[in-house]
Design a protein around this motif. Structure first.
Motif, PDB file in Angstrom:
ATOM      1  N   THR A   1       0.838  -1.196   0.000  1.00  0.00           N
ATOM      2  CA  THR A   1       0.000   0.000   0.000  1.00  0.00           C
ATOM      3  C   THR A   1       0.875   1.249   0.000  1.00  0.00           C
ATOM      4  OG1 THR A   1      -0.033   0.165   2.416  1.00  0.00           O
ATOM      5  CG2 THR A   1      -1.699  -1.264   1.375  1.00  0.00           C
ATOM      6  N   PRO A   2       0.294   2.419  -0.272  1.00  0.00           N
ATOM      7  CA  PRO A   2       1.067   3.662  -0.164  1.00  0.00           C
ATOM      8  C   PRO A   2       1.709   3.823   1.215  1.00  0.00           C
ATOM      9  CG  PRO A   2      -0.979   4.080  -1.333  1.00  0.00           C
ATOM     10  CD  PRO A   2      -1.054   2.656  -0.836  1.00  0.00           C
ATOM     11  N   LEU A   3       0.982   3.398   2.265  1.00  0.00           N
ATOM     12  CA  LEU A   3       1.530   3.491   3.617  1.00  0.00           C
ATOM     13  C   LEU A   3       2.739   2.574   3.773  1.00  0.00           C
ATOM     14  CD1 LEU A   3       1.359   4.610   6.486  1.00  0.00           C
ATOM     15  CD2 LEU A   3      -0.231   2.740   7.035  1.00  0.00           C
ATOM     16  N   ASP A   4       2.640   1.351   3.251  1.00  0.00           N
ATOM     17  CA  ASP A   4       3.775   0.418   3.321  1.00  0.00           C
ATOM     18  C   ASP A   4       5.004   1.035   2.668  1.00  0.00           C
ATOM     19  OD1 ASP A   4       2.221  -1.542   4.555  1.00  0.00           O
ATOM     20  OD2 ASP A   4       1.612  -2.411   2.634  1.00  0.00           O
ATOM     21  N   ARG A   5       4.799   1.571   1.481  1.00  0.00           N
ATOM     22  CA  ARG A   5       5.930   2.130   0.743  1.00  0.00           C
ATOM     23  C   ARG A   5       6.525   3.340   1.472  1.00  0.00           C
ATOM     24  NH1 ARG A   5       2.670   0.121  -3.529  1.00  0.00           N
ATOM     25  NH2 ARG A   5       1.401   1.994  -3.692  1.00  0.00           N
ATOM     26  N   PHE A   6       5.670   4.132   2.096  1.00  0.00           N
ATOM     27  CA  PHE A   6       6.142   5.289   2.853  1.00  0.00           C
ATOM     28  C   PHE A   6       6.987   4.858   4.050  1.00  0.00           C
ATOM     29  CE2 PHE A   6       5.092   8.414   6.343  1.00  0.00           C
ATOM     30  CZ  PHE A   6       5.926   9.429   5.881  1.00  0.00           C
ATOM     31  N   LEU A   7       6.460   3.926   4.828  1.00  0.00           N
ATOM     32  CA  LEU A   7       7.154   3.500   6.046  1.00  0.00           C
ATOM     33  C   LEU A   7       8.420   2.691   5.755  1.00  0.00           C
ATOM     34  CD1 LEU A   7       4.085   2.520   8.261  1.00  0.00           C
ATOM     35  CD2 LEU A   7       5.432   4.632   8.347  1.00  0.00           C
ATOM     36  N   GLN A   8       8.539   2.164   4.540  1.00  0.00           N
ATOM     37  CA  GLN A   8       9.724   1.386   4.182  1.00  0.00           C
ATOM     38  C   GLN A   8      10.932   2.253   3.835  1.00  0.00           C
ATOM     39  OE1 GLN A   8       8.253  -1.159   1.066  1.00  0.00           O
ATOM     40  NE2 GLN A   8       7.115  -2.469   2.500  1.00  0.00           N
ATOM     41  N   ASN A   9      10.739   3.576   3.786  1.00  0.00           N
ATOM     42  CA  ASN A   9      11.882   4.459   3.564  1.00  0.00           C
ATOM     43  C   ASN A   9      12.891   4.266   4.690  1.00  0.00           C
ATOM     44  OD1 ASN A   9      11.463   6.374   1.175  1.00  0.00           O
ATOM     45  ND2 ASN A   9       9.482   6.515   2.215  1.00  0.00           N
ATOM     46  N   ALA A  10      14.132   4.006   4.321  1.00  0.00           N
ATOM     47  CA  ALA A  10      15.160   3.680   5.316  1.00  0.00           C
ATOM     48  C   ALA A  10      15.291   4.729   6.416  1.00  0.00           C
ATOM     49  CB  ALA A  10      16.504   3.459   4.614  1.00  0.00           C
ATOM     50  N   PRO A  11      15.271   6.050   6.133  1.00  0.00           N
ATOM     51  CA  PRO A  11      15.423   7.036   7.204  1.00  0.00           C
ATOM     52  C   PRO A  11      14.273   7.064   8.208  1.00  0.00           C
ATOM     53  CG  PRO A  11      15.951   8.004   5.074  1.00  0.00           C
ATOM     54  CD  PRO A  11      15.297   6.691   4.797  1.00  0.00           C
ATOM     55  N   LEU A  12      13.166   6.379   7.878  1.00  0.00           N
ATOM     56  CA  LEU A  12      12.013   6.358   8.786  1.00  0.00           C
ATOM     57  C   LEU A  12      11.960   5.095   9.642  1.00  0.00           C
ATOM     58  CD1 LEU A  12       9.150   7.693   6.451  1.00  0.00           C
ATOM     59  CD2 LEU A  12      10.818   8.979   7.796  1.00  0.00           C
ATOM     60  N   GLN A  13      12.908   4.185   9.445  1.00  0.00           N
ATOM     61  CA  GLN A  13      12.841   2.889  10.117  1.00  0.00           C
ATOM     62  C   GLN A  13      12.832   3.025  11.643  1.00  0.00           C
ATOM     63  OE1 GLN A  13      12.321  -0.141   8.357  1.00  0.00           O
ATOM     64  NE2 GLN A  13      11.874   1.542   6.955  1.00  0.00           N
ATOM     65  N   ASN A  14      13.609   3.962  12.178  1.00  0.00           N
ATOM     66  CA  ASN A  14      13.665   4.149  13.626  1.00  0.00           C
ATOM     67  C   ASN A  14      13.061   5.479  14.061  1.00  0.00           C
ATOM     68  OD1 ASN A  14      15.107   1.671  14.217  1.00  0.00           O
ATOM     69  ND2 ASN A  14      16.882   2.631  13.251  1.00  0.00           N
ATOM     70  N   ALA A  15      12.342   6.115  13.153  1.00  0.00           N
ATOM     71  CA  ALA A  15      11.717   7.394  13.465  1.00  0.00           C
ATOM     72  C   ALA A  15      10.368   7.175  14.164  1.00  0.00           C
ATOM     73  CB  ALA A  15      11.510   8.199  12.190  1.00  0.00           C
ATOM     74  N   ASN A  16       9.882   8.236  14.792  1.00  0.00           N
ATOM     75  CA  ASN A  16       8.550   8.224  15.391  1.00  0.00           C
ATOM     76  C   ASN A  16       7.594   8.833  14.375  1.00  0.00           C
ATOM     77  OD1 ASN A  16       6.474   7.980  17.185  1.00  0.00           O
ATOM     78  ND2 ASN A  16       7.224   9.488  18.646  1.00  0.00           N
ATOM     79  N   VAL A  17       6.734   7.995  13.807  1.00  0.00           N
ATOM     80  CA  VAL A  17       5.886   8.413  12.691  1.00  0.00           C
ATOM     81  C   VAL A  17       4.422   8.140  13.017  1.00  0.00           C
ATOM     82  CG1 VAL A  17       5.386   8.140  10.228  1.00  0.00           C
ATOM     83  CG2 VAL A  17       7.739   7.864  11.059  1.00  0.00           C
ATOM     84  N   GLY A  18       3.597   9.150  12.853  1.00  0.00           N
ATOM     85  CA  GLY A  18       2.157   8.986  12.999  1.00  0.00           C
ATOM     86  C   GLY A  18       1.454   9.373  11.716  1.00  0.00           C
ATOM     87  N   VAL A  19       0.551   8.518  11.244  1.00  0.00           N
ATOM     88  CA  VAL A  19      -0.130   8.756   9.967  1.00  0.00           C
ATOM     89  C   VAL A  19      -1.620   8.447  10.120  1.00  0.00           C
ATOM     90  CG1 VAL A  19      -0.315   8.104   7.532  1.00  0.00           C
ATOM     91  CG2 VAL A  19       1.932   8.119   8.650  1.00  0.00           C
ATOM     92  N   CYS A  20      -2.443   9.326   9.586  1.00  0.00           N
ATOM     93  CA  CYS A  20      -3.878   9.045   9.502  1.00  0.00           C
ATOM     94  C   CYS A  20      -4.420   9.707   8.240  1.00  0.00           C
ATOM     95  CB  CYS A  20      -4.614   9.578  10.729  1.00  0.00           C
ATOM     96  SG  CYS A  20      -6.351   9.069  10.803  1.00  0.00           S
ATOM     97  N   VAL A  21      -5.061   8.906   7.383  1.00  0.00           N
ATOM     98  CA  VAL A  21      -5.647   9.409   6.142  1.00  0.00           C
ATOM     99  C   VAL A  21      -7.055   8.840   6.028  1.00  0.00           C
ATOM    100  CG1 VAL A  21      -5.430   9.603   3.641  1.00  0.00           C
ATOM    101  CG2 VAL A  21      -3.358   9.423   5.053  1.00  0.00           C
TER     102      VAL A  21
END
Length: 475
Positions: free
Chosen positions: A25-45
């Motif tokens: 999904t678009p979310l999967d592809r977004f979260l798979q970005n290497a610089p985000l692997q250990n980041a704190n990320v919140g998403v709601c669409v």
């Protein structure tokens, strides 16, 4: 035989891998970005048209949002004060007028109007209009003092949750019931050879008695690395950091140490220029309950719709903080940060949105302790979509690729002009929240907050742009 078996396994793995990529999904592809692997990320669409959730990841986790915090301030103000609300500033006296002489003091009583003398919004000639109003009252002379009354706000002119690096700079100025000239002090420095101290040439506005302890040096940097530190009501300012060498006059910005007193000084000067003599001095009061006074004139600001447009379009911290502090008067005066927060909590609880798990320390997002979830931002944006204040709120948001802080966001993509949103950027924080229009005509509401990605802020922006484009193309 072994080769055939190996090729069969490889083909199966390859087919599975391709299937997984296809199903991502678009979310999967977004979260798979290497610089985000250990980041704190919140998403709601969420699709506002169908009600379907299109993407959700840690949407209930509270995360420092930077300037998307301003969405809470502007929506709360619209809901509680209304689109046409205007700040008032009052000219009052504690005495009488006899034969053209005001026998007592003239008070300038503020309630937090951020537009007084502002370069962003408001009436630049307002002091002369005040003088005209006094003339209409027959006043030719003032025997008393000109006193700036800032008792409407409490004594916390600087938010105690802000960090020292920010306090005293133009983007983190003091918050007063009488702000003036955007509470901004322009300082001109002389940029000379590398290693030299950049001497202060002059300031605008000029402030009597201001004192600088200057440690700003000229270096090989190519950007403004100077900081201004100082406390409210104190005329000493510490200048630290560095600026580019050999640039001649180089400007930096700090905050005005005492905007209410400066306003009183300038008003007294203009009065005397216009032939109204003032026998007394200028002063300011920060505490106490005003005794009975007579109203001479009421100055009103631009409407709230214009003020929140400046806040959301340009991410104006001063305007946001003044509005945030004003909200507290719904509970009590003087206005306090604690009461402002409680008013905000009450506002959204009454509208079905709980902020109890959020941490609201200010109105602009500058406090590192601020924390809001992507889910809460989406809930508030969803509510505002059907609110009676939906139009002025929507029009206050920057447009992707076209205006405000989103001028460079999603430019030259199918989403240019189709996203209205608020951005947030501070050290290690990048966030966006707002509305998107799809090619099918559906309305989508979204919030993305990223903390501590292991790359530059501009790269995080690109990842969020790609995510929104992915959502746009898929749905």
């Amino acid at each position: 035989m072994k080769n055939i078996l190996f090729l069969s396994i490889l083909l199966c793995v390859s087919t599975l891998s391709h299937a997984q990529q296809t199903q991502a999904t678009p979310l999967d592809r977004f979260l798979q970005n290497a610089p985000l692997q250990n980041a704190n990320v919140g998403v709601c669409v969420r699709n506002l048209t169908t009600g379907k959730v299109l993407a959700d990841s840690r949407s209930q986790f509270v995360i420092p949002p930077a300037s998307t915090q301003k969405l809470l301030t502007t929506t709360t103000a619209l809901e509680l004060l209304g689109n046409d609300f205007r700040f008032s500033t009052y000219l009052e006296t504690d005495s009488t007028i006899v034969d053209g002489v005001l026998l007592g003091n003239l008070y300038i009583r503020g309630t937090g109007d951020p537009t007084l003398g502002s370069q962003k919004l408001g009436d630049q000639m307002f002091l002369y209009r005040w003088i005209q109003a006094l003339r209409k009252k027959g006043i030719r002379q003032i025997q008393g003092n000109i006193i700036a009354d800032v008792t409407f706000f409490d004594g916390d002119a600087v938010n105690p949750q802000w960090i020292w690096e920010d306090i005293g700079n133009y983007y983190a100025p003091g918050i007063y019931a009488l702000p003036y000239l955007d509470n901004t002090l322009n300082i001109q420095l002389n940029s000379t050879a590398i290693g030299q101290v950049a001497d202060v040439v002059k300031t605008f506005p000029q402030i009597e008695g201001i004192e600088f302890e200057n440690h700003i040096r000229c270096t090989s940097i190519t950007y403004d690395g100077a900081y201004v530190h100082g406390l409210p009501y104190n005329n000493k300012r510490y200048l630290v950091g560095s600026i580019p060498a050999n640039h001649g006059i180089f400007g930096v910005k700090g905050d005005i140490p005492n905007p209410p007193l400066l306003l009183a000084d300038h008003f007294k000067l203009r009065l005397e220029e216009q032939g109204i003599t003032v026998s007394g001095k200028t002063d300011y009061i920060t505490e106490g309950i005003p005794q009975h006074r007579t109203l001479l004139y009421e100055h009103r600001s631009e409407p709230l719709s214009e003020i929140i447009k400046e806040i959301n379009q340009q991410s104006n911290n001063l305007y946001a903080e003044q509005l945030f502090r004003y909200l507290a008067c719904r509970m009590a005066v003087p206005c306090t940060i604690e009461n402002s927060t409680q008013v905000m909590l009450n506002c959204w609880r009454n509208r079905g949105v709980s902020l109890q798990n959020c941490f609201i320390m200010d109105g602009c997002g500058l406090a590192p302790q601020d924390a809001v979830s992507a889910g809460v931002l989406v809930q508030i944006l969803t509510f505002m979509n059907k609110s009676k204040n939906s139009q002025p709120f929507y029009e206050s948001l920057p447009v992707a690729g076209e205006s405000g802080t989103l001028k460079g966001f999603l430019r030259d993509t199918p989403l240019q002009g189709n996203v209205h949103a608020k951005s947030g950027t501070t050290s290690r924080i990048k966030s966006y929240a707002g509305y998107m229009q799809t090619a099918k005509g559906d309305s989508i509401v979204f919030a993305v907050i990223v903390n501590n990605a292991t790359c530059k802020s501009r790269q995080v922006q690109t990842m969020i742009e790609n995510f929104l484009l992915d959502i746009y193309q898929q749905y």
